[in-house]
Design an enzyme around this catalytic site. Structure first.
Site, PDB file in Angstrom:
ATOM      1  N   ARG A  23     -10.173   1.012   7.632  1.00  0.00           N
ATOM      2  CA  ARG A  23      -9.670  -0.287   8.043  1.00  0.00           C
ATOM      3  C   ARG A  23     -10.684  -1.071   8.862  1.00  0.00           C
ATOM      4  O   ARG A  23     -10.413  -2.176   9.287  1.00  0.00           O
ATOM      5  CB  ARG A  23      -8.443  -0.037   8.900  1.00  0.00           C
ATOM      6  CG  ARG A  23      -7.334  -1.001   8.708  1.00  0.00           C
ATOM      7  CD  ARG A  23      -6.179  -0.322   9.399  1.00  0.00           C
ATOM      8  NE  ARG A  23      -5.005  -1.077   9.501  1.00  0.00           N
ATOM      9  CZ  ARG A  23      -3.874  -0.754   8.901  1.00  0.00           C
ATOM     10  NH1 ARG A  23      -3.815   0.252   8.066  1.00  0.00           N
ATOM     11  NH2 ARG A  23      -2.793  -1.444   9.119  1.00  0.00           N
TER      12      ARG A  23
ATOM     13  N   ARG B 167      11.715  -4.881   5.213  1.00  0.00           N
ATOM     14  CA  ARG B 167      11.415  -3.487   4.866  1.00  0.00           C
ATOM     15  C   ARG B 167      12.315  -2.504   5.615  1.00  0.00           C
ATOM     16  O   ARG B 167      12.580  -2.650   6.806  1.00  0.00           O
ATOM     17  CB  ARG B 167       9.969  -3.162   5.193  1.00  0.00           C
ATOM     18  CG  ARG B 167       9.682  -1.662   5.089  1.00  0.00           C
ATOM     19  CD  ARG B 167       8.251  -1.312   5.188  1.00  0.00           C
ATOM     20  NE  ARG B 167       7.591  -1.922   6.309  1.00  0.00           N
ATOM     21  CZ  ARG B 167       6.264  -2.014   6.416  1.00  0.00           C
ATOM     22  NH1 ARG B 167       5.498  -1.551   5.447  1.00  0.00           N
ATOM     23  NH2 ARG B 167       5.727  -2.564   7.465  1.00  0.00           N
TER      24      ARG B 167
ATOM     25  N   ARG C  47      10.842  -0.362  11.165  1.00  0.00           N
ATOM     26  CA  ARG C  47       9.740  -0.066  12.081  1.00  0.00           C
ATOM     27  C   ARG C  47       9.735  -1.027  13.262  1.00  0.00           C
ATOM     28  O   ARG C  47       9.987  -2.216  13.096  1.00  0.00           O
ATOM     29  CB  ARG C  47       8.406  -0.187  11.324  1.00  0.00           C
ATOM     30  CG  ARG C  47       8.031   1.075  10.610  1.00  0.00           C
ATOM     31  CD  ARG C  47       6.905   0.912   9.632  1.00  0.00           C
ATOM     32  NE  ARG C  47       5.762   0.167  10.114  1.00  0.00           N
ATOM     33  CZ  ARG C  47       4.646  -0.012   9.400  1.00  0.00           C
ATOM     34  NH1 ARG C  47       4.551   0.542   8.196  1.00  0.00           N
ATOM     35  NH2 ARG C  47       3.645  -0.709   9.865  1.00  0.00           N
TER      36      ARG C  47
ATOM     37  N   LYS D 152       0.836  -1.211   0.000  1.00  0.00           N
ATOM     38  CA  LYS D 152       0.000   0.000   0.000  1.00  0.00           C
ATOM     39  C   LYS D 152       0.871   1.263   0.000  1.00  0.00           C
ATOM     40  O   LYS D 152       0.669   2.166  -0.794  1.00  0.00           O
ATOM     41  CB  LYS D 152      -0.938   0.031   1.227  1.00  0.00           C
ATOM     42  CG  LYS D 152      -1.896  -1.141   1.289  1.00  0.00           C
ATOM     43  CD  LYS D 152      -2.848  -1.026   2.471  1.00  0.00           C
ATOM     44  CE  LYS D 152      -2.159  -1.043   3.824  1.00  0.00           C
ATOM     45  NZ  LYS D 152      -1.449  -2.295   4.147  1.00  0.00           N
TER      46      LYS D 152
ATOM     47  N   ARG E 230      -0.708  -8.596  13.236  1.00  0.00           N
ATOM     48  CA  ARG E 230      -1.277  -7.625  12.289  1.00  0.00           C
ATOM     49  C   ARG E 230      -2.083  -8.348  11.207  1.00  0.00           C
ATOM     50  O   ARG E 230      -3.128  -7.871  10.774  1.00  0.00           O
ATOM     51  CB  ARG E 230      -0.171  -6.769  11.666  1.00  0.00           C
ATOM     52  CG  ARG E 230       0.329  -5.705  12.638  1.00  0.00           C
ATOM     53  CD  ARG E 230       1.705  -5.165  12.291  1.00  0.00           C
ATOM     54  NE  ARG E 230       1.790  -4.567  10.985  1.00  0.00           N
ATOM     55  CZ  ARG E 230       2.937  -4.292  10.366  1.00  0.00           C
ATOM     56  NH1 ARG E 230       4.089  -4.566  10.969  1.00  0.00           N
ATOM     57  NH2 ARG E 230       2.942  -3.744   9.184  1.00  0.00           N
TER      58      ARG E 230
HETATM   59  P1  AP5 Z   1       4.812  -1.542   1.905  1.00  0.00           P
HETATM   60  O1  AP5 Z   1       4.496  -0.774   0.667  1.00  0.00           O
HETATM   61  O2  AP5 Z   1       5.492  -0.823   3.005  1.00  0.00           O
HETATM   62  O3  AP5 Z   1       3.504  -2.314   2.405  1.00  0.00           O
HETATM   63  P2  AP5 Z   1       2.218  -1.771   3.153  1.00  0.00           P
HETATM   64  O4  AP5 Z   1       1.039  -2.478   2.539  1.00  0.00           O
HETATM   65  O5  AP5 Z   1       2.190  -0.281   3.187  1.00  0.00           O
HETATM   66  O6  AP5 Z   1       2.489  -2.401   4.575  1.00  0.00           O
HETATM   67  P3  AP5 Z   1       2.371  -1.816   6.041  1.00  0.00           P
HETATM   68  O7  AP5 Z   1       3.118  -2.791   6.912  1.00  0.00           O
HETATM   69  O8  AP5 Z   1       2.792  -0.379   6.122  1.00  0.00           O
HETATM   70  O9  AP5 Z   1       0.852  -1.929   6.265  1.00  0.00           O
HETATM   71  P4  AP5 Z   1       0.132  -1.947   7.568  1.00  0.00           P
HETATM   72  O10 AP5 Z   1      -1.251  -1.820   7.030  1.00  0.00           O
HETATM   73  O11 AP5 Z   1       0.384  -3.100   8.464  1.00  0.00           O
HETATM   74  O12 AP5 Z   1       0.744  -0.704   8.382  1.00  0.00           O
HETATM   75  P5  AP5 Z   1       0.264   0.801   8.615  1.00  0.00           P
HETATM   76  O13 AP5 Z   1       1.455   1.657   8.626  1.00  0.00           O
HETATM   77  O14 AP5 Z   1      -0.880   1.156   7.732  1.00  0.00           O
HETATM   78  O15 AP5 Z   1       5.682  -2.832   1.452  1.00  0.00           O
HETATM   79  C1  AP5 Z   1       6.245  -3.712   2.425  1.00  0.00           C
HETATM   80  C2  AP5 Z   1       7.656  -4.144   1.971  1.00  0.00           C
HETATM   81  O16 AP5 Z   1       7.565  -4.943   0.783  1.00  0.00           O
HETATM   82  C3  AP5 Z   1       8.573  -2.965   1.594  1.00  0.00           C
HETATM   83  O17 AP5 Z   1       9.870  -3.275   1.980  1.00  0.00           O
HETATM   84  C4  AP5 Z   1       8.463  -2.865   0.071  1.00  0.00           C
HETATM   85  O18 AP5 Z   1       9.662  -2.356  -0.474  1.00  0.00           O
HETATM   86  C5  AP5 Z   1       8.254  -4.329  -0.311  1.00  0.00           C
HETATM   87  N1  AP5 Z   1       7.380  -4.506  -1.461  1.00  0.00           N
HETATM   88  C6  AP5 Z   1       6.176  -3.893  -1.680  1.00  0.00           C
HETATM   89  N2  AP5 Z   1       5.626  -4.341  -2.827  1.00  0.00           N
HETATM   90  C7  AP5 Z   1       6.500  -5.273  -3.339  1.00  0.00           C
HETATM   91  C8  AP5 Z   1       6.484  -6.108  -4.497  1.00  0.00           C
HETATM   92  N3  AP5 Z   1       5.470  -6.088  -5.360  1.00  0.00           N
HETATM   93  N4  AP5 Z   1       7.519  -6.950  -4.685  1.00  0.00           N
HETATM   94  C9  AP5 Z   1       8.527  -6.992  -3.803  1.00  0.00           C
HETATM   95  N5  AP5 Z   1       8.622  -6.232  -2.692  1.00  0.00           N
HETATM   96  C10 AP5 Z   1       7.605  -5.385  -2.463  1.00  0.00           C
HETATM   97  O19 AP5 Z   1      -0.358   0.709  10.108  1.00  0.00           O
HETATM   98  C11 AP5 Z   1       0.467   0.502  11.234  1.00  0.00           C
HETATM   99  C12 AP5 Z   1      -0.403   0.442  12.483  1.00  0.00           C
HETATM  100  O20 AP5 Z   1      -1.084   1.714  12.654  1.00  0.00           O
HETATM  101  C13 AP5 Z   1      -1.525  -0.599  12.466  1.00  0.00           C
HETATM  102  O21 AP5 Z   1      -1.084  -1.882  12.869  1.00  0.00           O
HETATM  103  C14 AP5 Z   1      -2.534   0.031  13.448  1.00  0.00           C
HETATM  104  O22 AP5 Z   1      -2.142  -0.180  14.782  1.00  0.00           O
HETATM  105  C15 AP5 Z   1      -2.400   1.521  13.156  1.00  0.00           C
HETATM  106  N6  AP5 Z   1      -3.376   2.010  12.128  1.00  0.00           N
HETATM  107  C16 AP5 Z   1      -3.078   2.499  10.902  1.00  0.00           C
HETATM  108  N7  AP5 Z   1      -4.192   2.828  10.235  1.00  0.00           N
HETATM  109  C17 AP5 Z   1      -5.238   2.525  11.060  1.00  0.00           C
HETATM  110  C18 AP5 Z   1      -6.646   2.620  10.928  1.00  0.00           C
HETATM  111  N8  AP5 Z   1      -7.240   3.095   9.803  1.00  0.00           N
HETATM  112  N9  AP5 Z   1      -7.413   2.210  11.960  1.00  0.00           N
HETATM  113  C19 AP5 Z   1      -6.864   1.736  13.102  1.00  0.00           C
HETATM  114  N10 AP5 Z   1      -5.528   1.623  13.295  1.00  0.00           N
HETATM  115  C20 AP5 Z   1      -4.717   2.008  12.277  1.00  0.00           C
END
Ligand code: AP5
Length: 216
Positions: free
Chosen positions: A86, A125, A158, A13, A169
């Site tokens: 979410r 990552r 992270r 994402k 997660r």
């Molecule tokens: P990356 O692009 O970073 O993946 P991502 O989908 O953004 O993963 P996240 O871990 O950031 O998602 P998340 O939803 O768990 O965390 P968030 O920060 O939203 O890619 C991952 C890795 O793979 C990278 O190294 C990239 O280079 C590599 N990669 C990507 N695509 C690739 C491909 N095609 N091929 C090869 N490699 C690839 O949330 C964190 C926390 O915040 C949550 O756990 C929760 O506690 C809180 N939170 C956030 N939003 C909310 C909400 N709306 N409601 C409640 N709590 C929330």
């Protein structure tokens, strides 16, 4: 352009929202990034969110909705949402607030990824704390190991990217966020994209759908 990008942790994402924001000149609104900034600033919201994030649980809806409504209100030129909505409740609040402005989400994209790919991606990552560019130690390494290509800042890992927290997660995702996909499928077209493959191919798929939207 108002776009929602859905997907499990590690689906890509953040990676693809950044590319979408650059290509279509819209704001990249990442709920996770905003929460991490609040934590770094030591704000009240950051302190409240900390325990949930570190455990791989969701931050309560009321905190998130207030934070994201504010961010969306400031994105006059359009946006791509990363990590929000979410929960079904968050999706309903978003729809209600858009409807009150005679607006709606223009496109919902759902990145589909396998659990084994998630684990490998997230533990490898690294990201730039200054500009937010995301790398992977094997799949998308920076030119110089450990350093951002764009601004030379040392890359960081992270704290919630350990294997144990990633498994939590994923469970949280299946329990609380996957129903959001069904919520949208009952109301509009959801563009499912296989995100297990190469990032450039995934981006090309997303851009093909968004180019068609931009031409309308
Ligand atoms: P990356 O692009 O970073 O993946 P991502 O989908 O953004 O993963 P996240 O871990 O950031 O998602 P998340 O939803 O768990 O965390 P968030 O920060 O939203 O890619 C991952 C890795 O793979 C990278 O190294 C990239 O280079 C590599 N990669 C990507 N695509 C690739 C491909 N095609 N091929 C090869 N490699 C690839 O949330 C964190 C926390 O915040 C949550 O756990 C929760 O506690 C809180 N939170 C956030 N939003 C909310 C909400 N709306 N409601 C409640 N709590 C929330």
């Amino acid at each position: 352009m108002r776009v929602v990008l859905l997907g499990a942790p590690g689906a890509g994402k953040g990676t693809h929202c950044k590319r979408i924001a650059d290509r279509y000149q819209v704001a990249h609104l990442s709920s996770g990034d905003i929460l991490r900034r609040e934590r770094a600033a030591g704000s009240d919201l950051g302190r409240k969110a900390q325990g949930y994030m570190d455990a791989g649980a969701l931050v309560p809806d009321d905190l998130i909705v207030e934070m994201m409504t504010k961010a969306i209100g400031q994105a006059a030129g359009g946006y791509v949402l990363d990590g929000f909505p979410r929960t079904v409740n968050q999706a309903e609040v978003l729809d209600t607030s858009l409807a009150a402005q005679n607006a709606a989400t223009d496109m919902v994209v759902n990145l589909r990824v396998s659990d084994n790919v998630v684990l490998e991606r997230i533990t490898g990552r690294r990201s730039c704390p200054k500009c937010g560019t995301v790398y992977h130690v094997k799949n998308m390494p920076p030119k110089t190991p450990g350093v951002c290509d764009k601004d030379g800042t040392p890359l960081v890992q992270r704290p919630d990217d350990t294997e144990e927290v990633v498994r939590n997660r994923l469970q949280t995702y299946y329990r609380q966020t996957e129903p959001v996909v069904d919520y949208y499928k009952a109301r509009c077209t959801v563009h499912d994209i296989d995100a297990d493959g190469d990032a450039d191919l995934v981006a090309a798929e997303i851009f093909a759908r968004l180019d068609a939207l931009a031409r309308k």
